[in-house]
Scaffold this motif. Structure first.
Motif, short mmCIF file in Angstrom:
data_model
loop_
_atom_site.label_atom_id
_atom_site.label_comp_id
_atom_site.label_asym_id
_atom_site.label_seq_id
_atom_site.Cartn_x
_atom_site.Cartn_y
_atom_site.Cartn_z
N ALA A 1 -0.49 -2.93 -10.26
CA ALA A 1 -1.31 -1.94 -9.57
C ALA A 1 -0.58 -0.60 -9.51
O ALA A 1 -1.16 0.45 -9.76
CB ALA A 1 -1.66 -2.43 -8.17
N ALA B 1 -6.66 7.33 -1.20
CA ALA B 1 -7.92 6.79 -1.71
C ALA B 1 -7.66 5.87 -2.90
O ALA B 1 -8.23 4.79 -3.02
CB ALA B 1 -8.85 7.94 -2.11
N ARG B 2 -6.77 6.33 -3.78
CA ARG B 2 -6.46 5.54 -4.96
C ARG B 2 -5.78 4.23 -4.56
O ARG B 2 -6.06 3.17 -5.14
CB ARG B 2 -5.56 6.36 -5.89
CG ARG B 2 -5.20 5.70 -7.17
CD ARG B 2 -6.41 5.50 -8.05
NE ARG B 2 -6.03 4.92 -9.34
CZ ARG B 2 -6.84 4.21 -10.10
NH1 ARG B 2 -8.08 4.00 -9.72
NH2 ARG B 2 -6.43 3.74 -11.25
N ASP C 1 -6.99 -7.31 -5.28
CA ASP C 1 -7.12 -8.35 -4.28
C ASP C 1 -5.85 -8.45 -3.42
O ASP C 1 -5.32 -9.53 -3.18
CB ASP C 1 -7.38 -9.69 -5.00
CG ASP C 1 -7.96 -10.71 -4.04
OD1 ASP C 1 -8.44 -10.29 -2.96
OD2 ASP C 1 -7.92 -11.90 -4.35
N GLU D 1 -8.07 -3.04 -3.33
CA GLU D 1 -9.32 -3.77 -3.50
C GLU D 1 -9.37 -4.47 -4.85
O GLU D 1 -9.59 -5.68 -4.96
CB GLU D 1 -10.47 -2.74 -3.39
CG GLU D 1 -11.84 -3.30 -3.60
CD GLU D 1 -12.39 -3.90 -2.30
OE1 GLU D 1 -13.41 -4.56 -2.38
OE2 GLU D 1 -11.76 -3.68 -1.25
N ARG D 2 -9.08 -3.71 -5.89
CA ARG D 2 -9.23 -4.21 -7.25
C ARG D 2 -8.26 -5.35 -7.56
O ARG D 2 -8.58 -6.27 -8.29
CB ARG D 2 -9.01 -3.06 -8.22
CG ARG D 2 -9.03 -3.48 -9.67
CD ARG D 2 -9.05 -2.26 -10.57
NE ARG D 2 -8.80 -2.64 -11.94
CZ ARG D 2 -8.44 -1.78 -12.89
NH1 ARG D 2 -8.30 -0.51 -12.58
NH2 ARG D 2 -8.25 -2.19 -14.11
N ASP E 1 -4.27 7.01 -14.56
CA ASP E 1 -4.63 6.45 -15.86
C ASP E 1 -3.70 6.98 -16.94
O ASP E 1 -3.48 8.18 -17.03
CB ASP E 1 -6.07 6.83 -16.22
CG ASP E 1 -7.04 6.03 -15.39
OD1 ASP E 1 -6.80 4.82 -15.21
OD2 ASP E 1 -8.04 6.61 -14.91
N ASP F 1 -11.51 -0.76 -20.98
CA ASP F 1 -11.48 0.68 -20.66
C ASP F 1 -10.86 1.52 -21.77
O ASP F 1 -10.79 2.73 -21.65
CB ASP F 1 -10.66 0.92 -19.38
CG ASP F 1 -11.33 0.33 -18.16
OD1 ASP F 1 -12.53 0.02 -18.26
OD2 ASP F 1 -10.67 0.19 -17.13
N ARG G 1 0.82 -1.20 0.00
CA ARG G 1 0.00 0.00 0.00
C ARG G 1 0.86 1.26 0.00
O ARG G 1 0.57 2.23 -0.71
CB ARG G 1 -0.93 -0.01 1.22
CG ARG G 1 -1.98 1.07 1.17
CD ARG G 1 -2.95 0.98 2.33
NE ARG G 1 -3.92 2.05 2.24
CZ ARG G 1 -3.66 3.31 2.57
NH1 ARG G 1 -2.46 3.64 3.01
NH2 ARG G 1 -4.60 4.23 2.46
N ASP H 1 -6.20 2.55 -1.81
CA ASP H 1 -7.22 1.64 -1.27
C ASP H 1 -8.03 0.99 -2.39
O ASP H 1 -8.33 -0.19 -2.36
CB ASP H 1 -8.17 2.40 -0.33
CG ASP H 1 -7.46 2.79 0.96
OD1 ASP H 1 -6.50 2.10 1.33
OD2 ASP H 1 -7.87 3.79 1.58
N GLU H 2 -8.33 1.81 -3.39
CA GLU H 2 -9.09 1.32 -4.53
C GLU H 2 -8.33 0.20 -5.26
O GLU H 2 -8.89 -0.84 -5.61
CB GLU H 2 -9.28 2.52 -5.47
CG GLU H 2 -10.40 2.48 -6.43
CD GLU H 2 -10.40 3.77 -7.26
OE1 GLU H 2 -10.27 4.86 -6.65
OE2 GLU H 2 -10.48 3.68 -8.49
N LEU H 3 -7.02 0.42 -5.45
CA LEU H 3 -6.21 -0.56 -6.17
C LEU H 3 -5.98 -1.82 -5.34
O LEU H 3 -5.95 -2.93 -5.87
CB LEU H 3 -4.88 0.06 -6.59
CG LEU H 3 -4.97 1.09 -7.72
CD1 LEU H 3 -3.70 1.91 -7.82
CD2 LEU H 3 -5.26 0.41 -9.05
#
Lengths: 318, 257
Positions: free
Chosen positions: A148, A115-116, A125, A122-123, A154, A185, A96, A118-120
Motif C-alpha cells: 500500500a 485522503a489517499r 483491507d 480501505e483497498r 501512481d 490499470d 495509516r 484512507d483510500e489505501l
C-alpha cells in the motif's frame, strides 16, 4: 503498446569474488507483468537493487521508464514504486501514519495524503489495524501495508521483491488480487519470486535466472512446453509390484522412466486407458495414477540443474 | 493510471516531514531521558567523591565539572543518533527512502536538526542540575549563550559522524557498542575530570590535543572568564570534524554500493 518500460543490457555486478550478475539482459514492455524466477543467489534481488538505484552495476546498462539507472537515477526514482523485504515501513508509526508519511514525502499535501491513506486502508483491507504500530503487524499485514505504501502515488513501474514469501495462502491470494488489479490499470510489474506457482499465476512472461544470467524466458505455458507435453505417472509403492508393472508398461511405452516409486511415460490420446488396462491385466494395484503437465519446478530443474523454491539467500540479507 | 503522479515534494517539505518523524522517534524512544540519566548519575557521584578532594587542590569542582558533564551528554546524544539511524537502516526504512525521489541531504539534515534539539534539552537539564549545586556563568549572558551553542554544535558534528556510521551499520547494538570504547577513552584521557597536569608526563601531549579537552576547556572558559584564546581550539576542531563528518553523512545516504 510496444514501449519498453524496462531494458536491461549485459548487466554485471560482483561482490568481491562473488559474481552476482553475469551479463543479465531482458526487457519488459509497458503494461506487462514479468516474473523473475531463480534459485538461491541467482541474482534476482541484485537485479532489482540495480534497477531501483540502490546498487550501481559494474558494467552494462539498464533503463527504467526510459531513464538510465545510473546517470538518471533521480528520474528513475520518480517513475518507480518498490516493495521488497529490503525496503520497509517505519515500525514505530501506525499503518495509516506510514501511508501519510510517504504521501507527504512524495508531494501530496496534508489533506490529499490523508485522503489517499484512507483510500489505501480501505483497498488493502487494513481498517482494523490501521491505527496500530507496524511493529505489531503479522507478516501478511505487513506485506499488505508495505505494498500500500508503495502505491501512495501512481507510478508506471512497480518492482515487487518476493511479495508473498512467508505468507499464508489467504494473504498470498489477497496480494495476487492486488497485482492483477494493478496490471488491469496498466502498471508495468517486475516481480521476483521463489514460488513457481506465483509466477504461473501472475506473470505474462517468466524469466528464469541462474548464476546471474537469464537462462530461459517465455510464457509459463511455453516454458512447460519445452519439457515436451503431458506425462502419465503411475505410483506403485511395493517394489515387486512396481517391477511387474514396469515390465508390462514398457511393452507399450518404451520411453518409460523410473523415479523412486513413480513410473513415468509421455502421455497422448488414450494413454491413460492403455496404462490402466495394462496394470489391471498385470494384476498390479497402483497407489496413484495421474496425467499432468510438467510443473515449472521441473522446467526449472531441467534448465538449471538445481531446484527452486528455497529462499533466496542474497535477498534475505538486508 | 487515472491519477497523474504529483511532482515529488520539495526538499524543504521532505525535510520538515522527516524531522517531525525523527522527533517523534526520539520521544517514543525516551532518548533524551537516557542521554541525561547517565551523565546526571555521573555528576552526582563525582561531586560526592571528589568535591572535597579537589577543593584541597584549590579547584572548585562544582564549577570545574559541569562542562565535562555537558560534553558527556552531548556525546551520548550523538551516539544515540547512530543507534536510531542504524535501526532505521536495519528495518529497511532507509532503503525505502533511497528508492524515493529525495534530495541527498534531506535524510541526514532531518536527523541532525532533531539531534540539535535533543542536545539543547539535554544540556539544559544538566545546567539546571549544575546550578543547583553551585555552578554559575560568571562571564555573563554572552558567555552562557556561547556555551550552549558550542555544546549543541559539538553534539551535531559528532552526530553527523555517528549517523554516517549508523547508515552503514547492519546492527544498531553493535554500532552503538563500537562507539562506547572510543567514547570512554576520549572522555577519560582529556581534561574533563582532572586538569592536564594530573596526567603522567608522557600522556599530557595527548590530553592537550584531544578534541574533548578542547571542547571542555572552551566550555570552562565561556562559563568563567568568557570567550578567550581557549575557545579557538574547540572551534578549529568543530570546523574540521564538521567538514569531515558532514561530508561523510551527506555521502552515506546516496552512496550506491
Amino acid at each position: 503498446m510496444s514501449e519498453q518500460m524496462i531494458q536491461v543490457h549485459e548487466l554485471r555486478r560482483s561482490f568481491g569474488a562473488t559474481t552476482a550478475l553475469d551479463g543479465v539482459g531482458f526487457s519488459v514492455a509497458a503494461g506487462e507483468v514479468v516474473g523473475l524466477l531463480g534459485p538461491n543467489g541467482a541474482g534476482k534481488t541484485t537485479t532489482i537493487h540495480c534497477l531501483t538505484t540502490l546498487l550501481r552495476p559494474d558494467s552494462g546498462s539498464a533503463r527504467v521508464a526510459g531513464f538510465d539507472v545510473v546517470d538518471q537515477a533521480a528520474q528513475v526514482r520518480r517513475s518507480i514504486a518498490v516493495t521488497g523485504q529490503f525496503a520497509a515501513l517505519d515500525e514505530m508509526l501506525t499503518g495509516r501514519e506510514n501511508l501519510v508519511l510517504f504521501g507527504r514525502l512524495l508531494g501530496l499535501d496534508r489533506r490529499a495524503a490523508a485522503a489517499r491513506a484512507d483510500e489505501l486502508v480501505e483497498r488493502f483491507d487494513l481498517g482494523e489495524v490501521a491505527g496500530k504500530p507496524v511493529r505489531t503487524y503479522s507478516g501478511g499485514l505487513r506485506r499488505r501495508a508495505d505494498l500500500a505504501a508503495s502505491l501512495v502515488v501512481d507510478r508506471p513501474v512497480l518492482f515487487l521483491d518476493e511479495p508473498t514469501t512467508g505468507l499464508d495462502p489467504r494473504s498470498r491470494r489477497a496480494l495476487w488480487e492486488v497485482v492483477r488489479q494493478l496490471r488491469a490499470d496498466g502498471t508495468t510489474v517486475l516481480l521476483t519470486t521463489q514460488y513457481l506457482e506465483e509466477a504461473d499465476q501472475l506473470a505474462d512472461r517468466v524469466l528464469l535466472i541462474d548464476h546471474g544470467r537469464v537462462v530461459a524466458e517465455g510464457t509459463p505455458d511455453e516454458l512447460k512446453g519445452r519439457l515436451g507435453g503431458t506425462v502419465c505417472e503411475v505410483r506403485v509403492e511395493d517394489p515387486r509390484a512396481r517391477e511387474t508393472a514396469a515390465a508390462r508398461l514398457r511393452e507399450a511405452f518404451p520411453d518409460l522412466t523410473e523415479d523412486d516409486d513413480v513410473l513415468r511415460v509421455a502421455a497422448g490420446a488414450g494413454t491413460l486407458t492403455e496404462v490402466v488396462r495394462r496394470l489391471e491385466s498385470a494384476g498390479v494395484e497402483a497407489d496413484d495414477v495421474t496425467v499432468r503437465r510438467p510443473t515449472l519446478d521441473e522446467v526449472f530443474l531441467s534448465l538449471t540443474g538445481s531446484a527452486a523454491g528455497v529462499p533466496d539467500v542474497a535477498g534475505a540479507g538486508r | 493510471m487515472t491519477v497523474a503522479s504529483p511532482p515529488a515534494a520539495g526538499p524543504a517539505r521532505q525535510f520538515a516531514v522527516l524531522a517531525a518523524r525523527n522527533l517523534r522517534q526520539a520521544r517514543v524512544g525516551r532518548s533524551i531521558g537516557l542521554t541525561v540519566v547517565f551523565p546526571l548519575t555521573f555528576f552526582a557521584g563525582f561531586m560526592v567523591v571528589f568535591h572535597r578532594l579537589m577543593a584541597d587542590y584549590g579547584i572548585a569542582y562544582e564549577q570545574f565539572l559541569p562542562p565535562a558533564i555537558v560534553v558527556q551528554t552531548t556525546v551520548l546524544v550523538a551516539m544515540s543518533a547512530c543507534y536510531m539511524v542504524a535501526g532505521d537502516a536495519r528495518s529497511g526504512l532507509i532503503s525505502r527512502y533511497r528508492t524515493l525521489p529525495m534530495g541527498a541531504a534531506v535524510v541526514p539534515a532531518a536527523r541532525l536538526v532533531v539531534d540539535a534539539a535533543r542536545a539543547a534539552v539535554a544540556v539544559a537539564v544538566i545546567l539546571v542540575a549544575a546550578v543547583v549545586v553551585g555552578f554559575r556563568f560568571t562571564a555573563g549572558a554572552a558567555g552562557a549563550v556561547g556555551f550552549v551553542l558550542l555544546a549543541i554544535g559539538f553534539a551535531v558534528v559528532l552526530a553527523a559522524g555517528c549517523a554516517a556510521l549508523g547508515l552503514g551499520a547492519r546492527d544498531p547494538e553493535q554500532a552503538y557498542s563500537a562507539l562506547t570504547l572510543p567514547y570512554l577513552v576520549l572522555t577519560t584521557v582529556s581534561t574533563a575530570f582532572v586538569p592536564v597536569d594530573a596526567f603522567p608526563g608522557w600522556l599530557q601531549p595527548v590530553v592537550r590535543v584531544s578534541p574533548f579537552s578542547a571542547q571542555v576547556d572552551a566550555l570552562r572558559a565561556l562559563s568563567t572568564e568568557g570567550a578567550d584564546q581557549r575557545v579557538w581550539p574547540a572551534l578549529v576542531w568543530l570546523l574540521v570534524l564538521g567538514l569531515l563528518f558532514g561530508f561523510a553523512a551527506a555521502r552515506s545516504f546516496r552512496r550506491t554500493r
